[in-house]
Design an enzyme around this catalytic site. Sequence first.
Site, mmCIF file in Angstrom:
data_model
loop_
_atom_site.group_PDB
_atom_site.id
_atom_site.type_symbol
_atom_site.label_atom_id
_atom_site.label_comp_id
_atom_site.label_asym_id
_atom_site.label_seq_id
_atom_site.Cartn_x
_atom_site.Cartn_y
_atom_site.Cartn_z
ATOM 1 N N LYS A 289 0.807 -1.221 0.000
ATOM 2 C CA LYS A 289 0.000 0.000 0.000
ATOM 3 C C LYS A 289 0.845 1.278 0.000
ATOM 4 O O LYS A 289 0.408 2.308 -0.531
ATOM 5 C CB LYS A 289 -0.939 0.009 1.212
ATOM 6 C CG LYS A 289 -2.079 -0.990 1.103
ATOM 7 C CD LYS A 289 -3.067 -0.825 2.250
ATOM 8 C CE LYS A 289 -4.255 -1.767 2.059
ATOM 9 N NZ LYS A 289 -5.293 -1.542 3.092
ATOM 10 N N ASP A 326 -10.104 2.737 1.623
ATOM 11 C CA ASP A 326 -10.132 2.259 3.012
ATOM 12 C C ASP A 326 -10.716 3.335 3.918
ATOM 13 O O ASP A 326 -11.440 3.042 4.883
ATOM 14 C CB ASP A 326 -8.715 1.929 3.492
ATOM 15 C CG ASP A 326 -8.209 0.606 2.934
ATOM 16 O OD1 ASP A 326 -9.036 -0.212 2.498
ATOM 17 O OD2 ASP A 326 -6.982 0.403 2.950
#
Length: 504
Positions: A289, A326
């Site tokens: 990420k 997210d």
Amino acid sequence: MGRICGVAAAATAVDMSSSIRLALRETPTVELRLDWLANDAERSKLLRWVRQHHPVGATLLATCRRKGAGGRFAGHIDAQLYWLIQAREAGCQWCDIEVETLRKLPGQSAREHAVPPCIMLSVHDFQRTPKLTQAIHLPSYGEVDAVKIAAHSRAIGDSVRLLRWARRSNDCIAVPMGEIGLPARILALREGSALAYAPVADSTAPGQVSLHELKHLYRAHQLNRRTPVFGVIGDPIGHSLSPLLHNSAFVAKKVNAVYLPFLVKDLRDFLAAIPEFGIRGFSVTIPHKQKILKYLKQCDPLAADIGAVNTVVVARDGSLSGSNTDYVGILRSLEEKLDLARSRVLVFGAGGSARAAAFALARAGATVAVCARRELAGRQLAQAIGGEVVPRRALRTENFDAVLNTTPVGMYPHAEISPLGLRELHCRIVMDLIYRPERTQLLKLAASKGIATISGVEMFLAQGIAQWELWTKQRAPESVMRRAVLAALRAEAPPKATRRRRAR
């Protein structure tokens, strides 16, 4: 022949015949792994059953692979040929003969034996993908009718080379093996492979998906060069339900697209394969990420502030743009439970998911505390959001409105572990970003203490729905996606123990 070949493999004739029946519900092409049967008596029983029940229109392929070629048959070549001859008499139209056997036959040809009339030559390499610089010409391989190369992919680039070989060759079958090769295995038919293999029940090789999944979830037989490919990259990746989430939506909305799981050890290896696979977007999970940021041409300002990306769009020119959904998932999961502007929340962890959680909470007005095994990363995250650092030893006395676990500790298949102990949970709500299992050990501990819990499933669904809509520019079928994920999670959950009443 159906282009998807169901693989029936079992130790007994009864189980094998059951697998054959199941396979024929999905495809007319079935491979009979005679070498998997426990002994000659079971092989005889199965072939008698095949002779009696051979369905009209089915294509049966007999395989009796010897141990030296990666199979389970312990007999010599003469015994192997005997069973292939018996398979022909039972009605099998095809047989698979490995190159190790063919090289030892007179004239390196099986045509002099009464094996099934259509012969497939198979080459297996369970260690690597060999160099495949030229197309296969069948006459030079003993006048066989097809050639199969099954090779282990140690990198995504290996599976790309195997698919290139399939494009150049006729009547050839490419089978990338191993978890890294799984996406290419699903795309093999699209790239020109004559067949794609999938087990009916037990896996017969690493990196396989079931026959039902290959046909109905991934729709491998319907994919074409116009099919955009999406996926998730991570390490590990086998636990991910993202393929189920996104493909269920593609099926429901009748979108010509597919979503694949990519086990990525090296980001550059994956990025080089993007044009080969026709990838139009991908999800990013642990541990990429933050690493993906340096490969992006554009990055959403919020994702740049967070310093982590979980969603990438691939432009027509191949450039990458990143964002972070997210953030959306975390807020949607907590806003209904807490007045965030008046709450003190602990973020446990300091990785990409932790950064998304911390930024989301801070921007919603919460007081955010960070506790992380990597102390430097924890301090940097707390500083970036104007939060505080809480050392692990202080968790036994500190109180919070909510505690969020953002680490992978407790994730399937290590679901028996909890990242935090019972004495470290002093809060009203515990949320675990792990969604598999649905009820992690951490959530079980919290519930035993009377603490409200939020499963990571809620965040997983919210962030995935946002991704799907970003990629497709369509409204996502949220109810379909939710049902698919919850059904899968609840199907694998252990049954609740039942107490027996004592007889009085």
